[in-house]
Write a protein that holds these residues in place. Structure first.
Motif, PDB file in Angstrom:
ATOM      1  N   TYR A  47      36.142  72.744  32.046  1.00  0.00           N
ATOM      2  CA  TYR A  47      35.284  71.569  31.986  1.00  0.00           C
ATOM      3  C   TYR A  47      35.646  70.576  33.091  1.00  0.00           C
ATOM      4  N   GLY A  48      36.914  70.508  33.402  1.00  0.00           N
ATOM      5  CA  GLY A  48      37.383  69.621  34.460  1.00  0.00           C
ATOM      6  C   GLY A  48      38.904  69.636  34.506  1.00  0.00           C
ATOM      7  N   GLY A  49      39.472  69.239  35.615  1.00  0.00           N
ATOM      8  CA  GLY A  49      40.933  69.234  35.772  1.00  0.00           C
ATOM      9  C   GLY A  49      41.411  68.060  36.577  1.00  0.00           C
TER      10      GLY A  49
ATOM     11  N   VAL B 221      39.030  63.072  36.560  1.00  0.00           N
ATOM     12  CA  VAL B 221      38.765  64.462  36.181  1.00  0.00           C
ATOM     13  C   VAL B 221      37.718  65.031  37.125  1.00  0.00           C
ATOM     14  N   TYR B 222      38.018  66.174  37.718  1.00  0.00           N
ATOM     15  CA  TYR B 222      37.111  66.850  38.655  1.00  0.00           C
ATOM     16  C   TYR B 222      36.347  67.910  37.871  1.00  0.00           C
ATOM     17  N   ARG B 223      35.055  67.690  37.752  1.00  0.00           N
ATOM     18  CA  ARG B 223      34.209  68.544  36.902  1.00  0.00           C
ATOM     19  C   ARG B 223      34.167  69.980  37.404  1.00  0.00           C
TER      20      ARG B 223
ATOM     21  N   GLY C 291      27.542  62.276  40.451  1.00  0.00           N
ATOM     22  CA  GLY C 291      26.707  61.959  39.290  1.00  0.00           C
ATOM     23  C   GLY C 291      27.522  61.805  38.022  1.00  0.00           C
ATOM     24  N   GLU C 292      28.637  62.479  37.910  1.00  0.00           N
ATOM     25  CA  GLU C 292      29.447  62.454  36.707  1.00  0.00           C
ATOM     26  C   GLU C 292      30.865  62.026  37.065  1.00  0.00           C
TER      27      GLU C 292
ATOM     28  N   SER D 101      30.022  68.274  50.220  1.00  0.00           N
ATOM     29  CA  SER D 101      29.554  69.101  49.109  1.00  0.00           C
ATOM     30  C   SER D 101      30.426  68.922  47.886  1.00  0.00           C
ATOM     31  N   ASP D 102      31.718  68.731  48.098  1.00  0.00           N
ATOM     32  CA  ASP D 102      32.612  68.508  46.965  1.00  0.00           C
ATOM     33  C   ASP D 102      32.315  67.195  46.295  1.00  0.00           C
TER      34      ASP D 102
END
Length: 950
Positions: A125-127, A148-150, A273-274, A266-267
Motif C-alpha cells: 500500500y505504501g512504504g 508514505v510513498y504509495r 494526488g495522494e 514520473s515518480d
C-alpha cells in the motif's frame, strides 16, 4: 546552567522498539478507465473501502543490508481511521545498531487476485524509511512523522528511495527554486510544538488544548485540499504541454523534449494526488542517547599501516592517502552520489607494507649477476660521499629508503673499509635473493671489524640471516668477560631470534647459545648469571609468554648443564646448592607474607625460621657463592639481625655472613663500583639483602643493568657521578633478591630535619670551611649523584617518583629505587619528566647557588656523553622488545609495532637535533621540573596515603 547529561547507545542493552500509530491521508478513487484496463484492481481491499484491513511490517537495515527479520502488526478492522497503536519489538539491541541503521516500514494491502499467479495475496500500500539516529547522531525518541510513498515497499538501501522526509526535487534548467507555501510552513511549525507538548516540554491546559487541536486539524485539512488542487492543476498543465509538443514534433519545428528529469517527474506524479502520512513513536528516554561505536582492536597489519603512514606523513609533510567508498557504500549515514564520485579508490592496507613491484624489478635488474663485479672498483664522487656519510650517521632505528639502499649496495665494496657501514649494507641487502646472499657471504668476512654495539644490533629480531648472525657472534668473541657481563641479560633474550633445527641434538658451533655456554663454562660469574637468567625464562608461564620460547631456554639450560658436567662438575653442584637455598628463602618469604599477624610477630617468626637447623641457613658449610653477587661467598646468616619491611608483600631483610672479601676473588668479573656503605658492611663480614616474593623484579633488574652500563660509559669519559648501581637478581617470575644499601628516604630526612636535606648533610659531615657548611667531598658526591640520576631517569623515562623511593646516604650518595614504571609511563597525572623536587634543590643551596650551577653542568656533560653511546643503549633495548618486562610489553602493545620501546628511549636522546639544541632542551626540562607544581602536590598526596596506611 544545569549539568548536561546524556547516555551512549553502547549503554542501552534494550531492543529497538517502534510503535505504529496512525495512517492519515485521503485516497483518490480509481478512475473507471483504469479499472477497465486492469480489472484485478477492483478486488484490492483499499479500493473497495477507505477503511479496509491493512497491516504494517518493520525491518531494521544498515549499510544496505537487513538486520534480522521483519516484524508485523496483527490484522485489524478499522471503523473511522486506520489506527494501530501497536508496539513492535525488533530483534536487535540498541547497543548493537550502527550509525547507519534505519527502519523500513511498509503498509501492506490485500488483494484477492495476486499478480502472476502468486500465492501471496499482499500488495504494498505504501512504504517509508526512517533512520534510527538523527543527523546529530542522537537516538530518535517520541513521535515521528513519516511520508508514505504509495504503491511502493519500503527501501532500506543507502540512499533510500522512500525517505521519511522527502528530499528536495530537482529543478529543471533555468528554473527558479520553488519556495514552500506559508500554510505548509505554519503547519510544520505547529507540528513541532505538538511534539514538545507531547514530551511535556510545554505546560498542558486541557480546555485550551482542545480548542487548539480543533483549529489545527481544520488548518491541516485546508492545506491538504489546497495541495490536491495544485496537483490537479499541474497535471492539466503537463497534459496540455505534452499535446503541444506532440503537435510541434509532427510539424518538425519543435525543440527536442528535455528528459533529464523524466524519472523524477514520473515518480512525483504518482504521489501528487495522494499524500499519506504515517505517525510512529520511538521510546522516550530521560536523557539524550548519543551514538557510540564499539572500538575493535585493529589487526596487526592495520596498526603497522597506521604507524607507517603517520611517520611517512610527518617525514614528507604529506597528508595521509585519501580513502573513498565505492558506489552504493557510504560511511556512516552519509549519502553517496555516484555522479560525484566517478572514480573508485580502493583502500589497500599493504600499500606501505610491501614494496612496489616496479622498484623490486628495477633492483633485481641492477643487482643481477651481470653487474656483480662491474661495480667492484667503483668509488663515489664528492656528492655521493656526502650522501653515504649522512646514511652512515643514521641511528639503529632509522630505516633506509629504496634509493638509499641502492646507493649503499652499489658502493658496498668501497664501504667495506668502514666498520659503521656493515649494518647499513645488511639492511640494503635483499636476503631473499640468492645472488645477493652469496655476494654478502663472500664480502662479510673481509669487512673491517665492527664495534660491539653494531654486533648487538645484528643479533636483533630484524636480522635472521645465519651468515650475519654468525659474524656478529664471532665479533662478540673479541669482548672480554667484564664487557660480556654488561650485555648478558640482552644476549639471553636474543636467543629467541635464533633458528635451530629441532631434530638436531646439539647446538650449532656458530650459534649464540653455543658461544654463551662456552664462555660461561670458563667463568663462574658469567655462568652464575646465565643460569639464573635462563631459569627465570623457563619458569615464566604467564599468559603473554610463548611455550616455544620456554622450550628454547630449557634446551639451552640443558646443554649448559651438560657442558658443566664435562668441564667442571663442582660448578654445577654449586648452582644446584644455590637453587636449594633460594627455594628455602622463597618458602620462608611466602609463609611470612601470608601469615595474618602484625609486623613484630612476622619478624620473630622470620628469626625462628632462619635459626632452625632444618633450613640449613644458620651455617652453610662449605661456603657458597651468593647468587645475587657470586663474588661473595657466604657461610650463614645472622638471625637476630633479620627484619621485615612495612609493605603488602612483606620483603625480608637478611644479613649473610661473608666468608671471603671481593679482593680475594680469583675470577672477579665485576663491572659495578662498590659504594662506601657496601664496603663497610663487607669489611664487618656482613652482606645484607632484601628477598621478596609476589613481585616480578625483571624490570628493576633491567633498569639497574642499564644504569650500570651508563656508569661505565661515563667512567670511560673520565666522569665519575658517584652512582650506586646496587644489584638485583630475579630468581623466578615472582621472586628475587635485592642488595640492601643502608640509606634514608628523602621523606624521612624531610620529616626529621624539617624539609632540609642540607641540614642532614651538615649533621653527618660538618665542615665550617666547606661549601654551605658541608664537607667538600660529601657535597661534591651529592651534586654528582643528583646530576647522574636525573639524566639517567630522564632517558629511561622512569615514573612514579616520590620522596619514598629517593634515598640518601650520610656520605652524600643520592640514588633511586623501585622502577615499577619506565619508558614514560606514570600512574600520576602531570608528573614532571625529571624528579627534581624542592628538597633536592634545597640540598644544593637553591637555584641561585654555585652548587646548582655545577649540578646543571654535570647534567649537560653526562647527557652529551651518553648521547654519543646512544646506539649501544638503543640496541640493548631492541633485544628486549619480545621480553616479559612489563612496561616494554605494554608499550609494544600500545604502539602496535615492534620497536615502540626503542622509540620511547630514542625520543629522550633527541638524536634528530644538534648537541647544542639537545642541551638546551634538557635545560628546559630541568627548569620545568624545578617549577612543577603538580610534583609537590603528588608528594603531599603520597605522604598522606602512606600515613593513612600506617
Amino acid at each position: 546552567m544545569d549539568t548536561y547529561t546524556f547516555a551512549t547507545s553502547r549503554q542501552i542493552d534494550f531492543p529497538v522498539y517502534i510503535r505504529i500509530n496512525t495512517l492519515e491521508g485521503k485516497q483518490t478513487p480509481v478512475p473507471y478507465s483504469v479499472l477497465l484496463k486492469h480489472p484485478e484492481i477492483r478486488h484490492v481491499g483499499s479500493v473497495q473501502s477507505s477503511t479496509s484491513e491493512l497491516y504494517v511490517t518493520a525491518q531494521l537495515w544498515a549499510e544496505s543490508k537487513p538486520l534480522g527479520v521483519s516484524i508485523q502488526t496483527p490484522h485489524m478492522f478499522f471503523k473511522n481511521s486506520r489506527t494501530w497503536n501497536k508496539w513492535l519489538e525488533l530483534p536487535v539491541l540498541v547497543k548493537d545498531c550502527p550509525i547507519s541503521s534505519q527502519i523500513a516500514i511498509t503498509v501492506w494491502d490485500l488483494s484477492a487476485c495476486p499478480a502472476n499467479g502468486s500465492l501471496d495475496h499482499t500488495v504494498p500500500y505504501g512504504g517509508t524509511t526512517i533512520t534510527l539516529f538523527d543527523n546529530d547522531g542522537a537516538l530518535r525518541k517520541g513521535r515521528q512523522k513519516c511520508r508514505v510513498y504509495r504503491n511502493r515497499a519500503a527501501d532500506g538501501q543507502i540512499p533510500s528511495s522512500t525517505p521519511h522526509i522527502p528530499r528536495p526535487k530537482r529543478r529543471k534548467r533555468n528554473q527558479e527554486p520553488s519556495s514552500p507555501l506559508p500554510e505548509q510552513e505554519e503547519l510544520e511549525r505547529l507540528e513541532q510544538l505538538f511534539k514538545k507538548h507531547e514530551m511535556n516540554e510545554i505546560p498542558q491546559n486541557d480546555w485550551l488544548d482542545q480548542l487548539v487541536f480543533q483549529s489545527v486539524g481544520k488548518k491541516a485539512r485546508e492545506v491538504d485540499e489546497a495541495s490536491r488542487k495544485r496537483s490537479a492543476v499541474r497535471k492539466i498543465a503537463k497534459r496540455k504541454a505534452a499535446q503541444k509538443n506532440a503537435t510541434g514534433s509532427g510539424n518538425g519545428a519543435a525543440n527536442p523534449p528535455d528528459n533529464s528529469d523524466e524519472e523524477s517527474e514520473s515518480d512525483d506524479e504518482l504521489d501528487d494526488g495522494e499524500q499519506f502520512t504515517l505517525y510512529v513513536d520511538f521510546p522516550r528516554w530521560d536523557f539524550p542517547v548519543v551514538f557510540e561505536d564499539h572500538e575493535y582492536q585493529p589487526s596487526k597489519l592495520m596498526r603497522e599501516f597506521q604507524a607507517t603512514a603517520s611517520v611517512s606523513a610527518i617525514g614528507n609533510n604529506k597528508p595521509p592517502p585519501e580513502v573513498r567508498y565505492g558506489p552504493g557504500i557510504a560511511a556512516g549515514n552519509s549519502i553517496v552520489d555516484d555522479e560525484d564520485y566517478p572514480v573508485i579508490q580502493i583502500f589497500d592496507p599493504e600499500q606501505f607494507q610491501k614494496e612496489n613491484p616496479c622498484e623490486t624489478k628495477h633492483r633485481r635488474l641492477v643487482r643481477s649477476d651481470r653487474n656483480a663485479y662491474s661495480d667492484a672498483d667503483q668509488k663515489p664522487n664528492a656528492k655521493l660521499r656526502d650522501e653515504l656519510n649522512e646514511i652512515l650517521s643514521y641511528g639503529p632505528t632509522q630505516d633506509l629508503s629504496p634509493q638509499e639502499k641502492d646507493v649503499v649496495w652499489t658502493f658496498r665494496r668501497y664501504l667495506s673499509r668502514d666498520k659503521r657501514a656493515l649494518v647499513k649494507v645488511v639492511k640494503a641487502t635483499d636476503w631473499s635473493n640468492p645472488s645477493e646472499v652469496r655476494q654478502m657471504a663472500d664480502l662479510i668476512p673481509r669487512w673491517a671489524k665492527i664495534d660491539i654495539d653494531s654486533a648487538l644490533e645484528l643479533l636483533g629480531p630484524t636480522y635472521d640471516s645465519p651468515v650475519v648472525r654468525a659474524y656478529a657472534v664471532d665479533r662478540l668473541r673479541q669482548a672480554d668477560d667484564a664487557e660480556l657481563l654488561l650485555y648478558l641479560l640482552q644476549l639471553v633474550q636474543a636467543l629467541k631470534f635464533e633458528k635451530y633445527d629441532i631434530k638436531e641434538e646439539g647446538l650449532p658451533p656458530s650459534s649464540l647459545a653455543r658461544f654463551l655456554i662456552d664462555r660461561a663454562a670458563k667463568n663462574f660469574i658469567l655462568g652464575n648469571y646465565l643460569h639464573w637468567f635462563l631459569m627465570v625464562e623457563c619458569d615464566d608461564e604467564g599468559p603473554d609468554t610463548n611455550a616455544a620460547n620456554r622450550k628454547l631456554f630449557a634446551r639451552v639450560e640443558y646443554h649448559f648443564m651438560v657442558e658443566l658436567e664435562k668441564r667442571d662438575p663442582e660448578q654445577r653442584k654449586t648452582l644446584l646448592r644455590q637453587a636449594e637455598m633460594v627455594a628455602i628463602l622463597s618458602r620462608i618469604s611466602k609463609e611470612i607474607r601470608f601469615s595474618r599477624t602484625n609486623r613484630l610477630s612476622k619478624i620473630e617468626s622470620l628469626k625462628k625460621y632462619l635459626a632452625d637447623p632444618k633450613n640449613e641457613l644458620i651455617k652453610i658449610d662449605p661456603p657458597i657463592p651468593l647468587s645475587l653477587d657470586p663474588e661473595i661467598e657466604v657461610s650463614g646468616v645472622y638471625p637476630d639481625e633479620a627484619g621485615v619491611f612495612k609493605s603488602s608483600l612483606s620483603p625480608l631483610l637478611i644479613h649473610f655472613k661473608v666468608a671471603n672479601s671481593p679482593s680475594n676473588a680469583a675470577t672477579s668479573t665485576s663491572t659495578q663500583p662498590r659504594g662506601q656503605s657496601q664496603s663497610q658492611s663487607q669489611s664487618q663480614g656482613k652482606y645484607p639483602i632484601i628477598f621478596k616474593t609476589g613481585d616480578d623484579l625483571r624490570q628493576d633488574q633491567l633498569v639497574i643493568q642499564i644504569i650500570t652500563l651508563m656508569n661505565n660509559l661515563l667512567l670511560k669519559e673520565n666522569l665519575d657521578l658517584k652512582l650506586t648501581p646496587y644489584r638485583i637478581l630475579a630468581t623466578s617470575p615472582s621472586a628475587g633478591a635485592v642488595q640492601f644499601i643502608p640509606s634514608t628516604p628523602i621523606s624521612a630526612v624531610s620529616a626529621k630535619y624539617k624539609g632540609s636535606v642540607l641540614a642532614y648533610l651538615r649533621a653527618n659531615n660538618p665542615d665550617s670551611s666547606g661549601p654551605l657548611g658541608v664537607r667538600k667531598e660529601t657535597m661534591d658526591t651529592y651534586i654528582r649523584s643528583c646530576a647522574g640520576y636525573c639524566v639517567i631517569t630522564y632517558i629511561l623515562g622512569v615514573g612514579d617518583r616520590h620522596l619514598d623511593n629517593l634515598l640518601l646516604q650520610p656520605s652524600g650518595h643520592f640514588f633511586h629505587i623501585d622502577f615499577g614504571f619506565i619508558l614514560g609511563r606514570d600512574p600520576k597525572p602531570f608528573a614532571p619528566l625529571i624528579k627534581l623536587c624542592k628538597e633536592m634543590v634545597e640540598g644544593l643551596g637553591g637555584t641561585t647557588s654555585p652548587q646548582y650551577a655545577q649540578f646543571k653542568q654535570y647534567c649537560f656533560t653526562a647527557y652529551t656523553a651518553l648521547r654519543k653511546s646512544s646506539s649501544l643503549v638503543l640496541n640493548l633495548f631492541s633485544l628486549m622488545v619480545q621480553s616479559s618486562v612489563q612496561d616494554i610489553r605494554l608499550v609494544e602493545e600500545q604502539m602496535g609495532t615492534i620497536g615502540g620501546a626503542v622509540g620511547k628511549v630514542r625520543e629522550r636522546f633527541h638524536l634528530d637535533v644538534s648537541e647544542e639544541e639537545a642541551v638546551r632542551l634538557l635545560d628546559q626540562v630541568l627548569a620545568d621540573s624545578v617549577n612543577a607544581v603538580f610534583g609537590v602536590v603528588i608528594d603531599r598526596l603520597h605522604e598522606f596515603v602512606q600515613g593513612w596506611r600506617a
